[in-house]
Design an enzyme around this catalytic site. Structure first.
Site, short mmCIF file in Angstrom:
data_model
loop_
_atom_site.label_atom_id
_atom_site.label_comp_id
_atom_site.label_asym_id
_atom_site.label_seq_id
_atom_site.Cartn_x
_atom_site.Cartn_y
_atom_site.Cartn_z
CD GLU A 34 89.73 2.40 36.64
OE1 GLU A 34 89.21 3.22 35.92
OE2 GLU A 34 89.36 2.26 37.98
N GLY A 122 96.87 15.66 39.31
CA GLY A 122 97.54 14.36 39.14
C GLY A 122 97.51 13.15 39.94
CG LEU A 125 90.76 11.11 43.08
CD1 LEU A 125 90.89 12.03 44.55
CD2 LEU A 125 90.20 10.06 43.11
CB SER A 128 92.87 16.80 34.03
OG SER A 128 92.71 15.51 33.98
CD GLU A 166 93.01 14.83 28.89
OE1 GLU A 166 94.31 14.42 28.58
OE2 GLU A 166 92.48 15.22 30.30
CG ASP A 178 88.78 10.15 33.64
OD1 ASP A 178 88.22 9.04 34.04
OD2 ASP A 178 89.84 10.41 33.21
CE1 TYR A 228 94.14 5.76 30.20
CE2 TYR A 228 94.54 6.67 28.24
CZ TYR A 228 93.75 6.26 28.99
OH TYR A 228 92.38 6.22 28.92
C1 GLA Z 1 92.06 7.56 32.87
C2 GLA Z 1 91.40 7.98 31.53
C3 GLA Z 1 90.10 7.22 31.38
C4 GLA Z 1 90.10 5.71 31.67
C5 GLA Z 1 90.73 5.48 33.08
C6 GLA Z 1 91.03 4.01 33.26
O1 GLA Z 1 91.43 8.00 34.08
O2 GLA Z 1 91.26 9.28 31.29
O3 GLA Z 1 89.54 7.55 30.22
O4 GLA Z 1 90.69 5.05 30.73
O5 GLA Z 1 91.94 6.30 32.92
O6 GLA Z 1 90.15 3.24 33.45
#
Ligand code: GLA
Length: 394
Positions: A34, A122, A125, A128, A166, A178, A228
């Site tokens: 992560e 949101g 999971l 988006s 994004e 993702d 983030y």
């Molecule tokens: C979000 C981002 C991913 C990744 C995760 C954390 O889902 O879209 O690119 O950085 O957080 O691992």
């Protein structure tokens, strides 16, 4: 809803007519790795059976109409002005993806689209990513057909256009995990992905009598996007400091724990040091995960998941009381062998490995305790692991 139901909804909304097609792409659960995709690390996500299905029909003008089955908003986009929709509350992912494809030479074809999302919005999971990748696949397919290009759509490219949307449209500097998982998922497999080179391998998930249980904090998202981006910046600052002694390092995940320990004095900021420590050890945990899973040692994998959460809580500081409560309560159930947050954090979901027969007890006890401590109920899901983006034939 089923494809037949979605088709009926589409006709109710946009009218009768031939040529309705369906494109789907899923959300994902990340099992481990992560906040390291944007640091060039290894991640280990799996695509879910749930995500987005689009019903679509071409138009013969320059208009794209968008609607979702569960939202009131109705959006109209002009193909010749795709940059103009960044402030939309809903519809900006689609506009951003269409613009990214158009900038790269695709012909965007006017169409009516109805989105059916079967993941919580949101919720961590990657609903988006499902929307983006399904949209990219739909537009790329129509463009290829218009231009007589008879080759399959390159799904890795679709993931990259989605990530570009994004970054440039939505304003989140996310990594590739993702969108890649959504585009390239495979039924009953996780994907080991090296995020700097996009080398990947599908790994069959043999859960040995354990279930993947996803629990949603149901926390409102709040400032997640700006936090983030702040973490991305802290990692960039850490890399810069390390570059003073390790000039050739391009991504934090090139650094092994040993190299980190020998060079950590170069990082002069306490917070940045913690962030980098998480990144380096999390990448190491993914590599260890692969080893133990190949050896069939699911218990050891559960331990690595636990270590991942603890590091995200203490060093990366992206959990919060809701995620920590779900994880703490999950770990009290004797059938749980590992529990961690999944995705960006700051709310969203946890993923736990739970002995199949202990799942009802897990849901009951974790749900009750969470409700008592937090004041509202979590949700639980047992989605399957499914395929990535594809056109669905009726
Ligand atoms: C979000 C981002 C991913 C990744 C995760 C954390 O889902 O879209 O690119 O950085 O957080 O691992």
């Amino acid at each position: 809803m089923t494809i037949t139901e979605l088709k009926q909804e589409f006709i109710k909304l946009y009218g009768e007519g031939e040529g309705i097609r369906f494109f789907a792409s899923p959300g994902r659960v990340n099992l481990i790795g992560e906040h390291i995709d944007y640091n060039g690390g290894y991640v280990f996500p799996a695509a879910l059976t749930n995500g987005t299905v689009i019903a679509l029909r071409e138009r013969d003008d320059n208009i794209i109409r968008l609607k979702a089955t569960d939202l009131e908003d109705r959006v109209t986009l002009d193909i010749n002005d795709l940059g103009a929709y960044k402030d939309l509350k809903w519809g900006n992912y689609q506009a951003g993806v269409a613009e990214a494809l158009q900038k790269d030479g695709y012909t965007i074809v006017g169409c009516d689209m109805l989105f059916d999302d079967t993941l919580p919005h949101g919720g961590g999971l990657s609903s988006s990513a499902g929307i983006e990748v399904a949209t990219a696949l739909a537009f790329a397919t129509l463009s290829n057909e218009k231009n007589g290009i008879d080759e399959p759509v390159d799904m890795i490219k679709m993931a990259l256009y989605s990530q570009q949307a994004e970054h440039e449209y939505v304003g989140v500097n996310c990594g590739i995990m993702d969108q890649f998982a959504s585009a390239m998922g495979k039924k009953d497999c996780a994907i080991l992905l090296k995020c700097d080179t996009l080398e990947y391998q599908h790994t069959p998930l043999d859960m040995k009598g354990y279930s993947i249980v996803i629990a949603n904090t149901n926390k409102k998202r709040g400032l997640a996007d700006s936090k983030y981006n702040e973490r991305c910046e802290e990692c960039a600052a850490g890399l810069k400091m390390l570059n003073a002694g390790l000039p050739d390092v391009k991504f934090l995940c090139e650094i092994t724990p040993d190299v980190f320990e020998a060079n950590k004095h170069l990082i002069t900021d306490e917070t940045v040091l913690k962030r980098v420590r998480h990144v380096v050890y999390e990448n190491d945990r993914v590599l260890k995960s692969l080893k133990v899973l190949n050896a069939g040692d699911i218990l050891a994998f559960g331990q690595l998941m636990n270590g991942s959460h603890d590091s995200l809580r203490d060093d990366y500081e992206v959990t919060g009381i809701e995620l920590d409560t779900l994880v703490d309560e999950a770990r009290k159930i004797s059938g749980t062998i590992g529990s961690r947050m999944t995705g960006a954090g700051f709310g969203g979901c946890t993923v736990s490995l739970v002995k199949e027969e202990a799942v009802p007890e897990f849901i009951e006890k974790v749900g009750k305790a969470y409700n008592e401590i937090i004041g509202y109920a979590p949700s639980f899901y047992q989605f399957g692991i499914g395929d990535g983006g594809r056109e669905i034939k009726e």
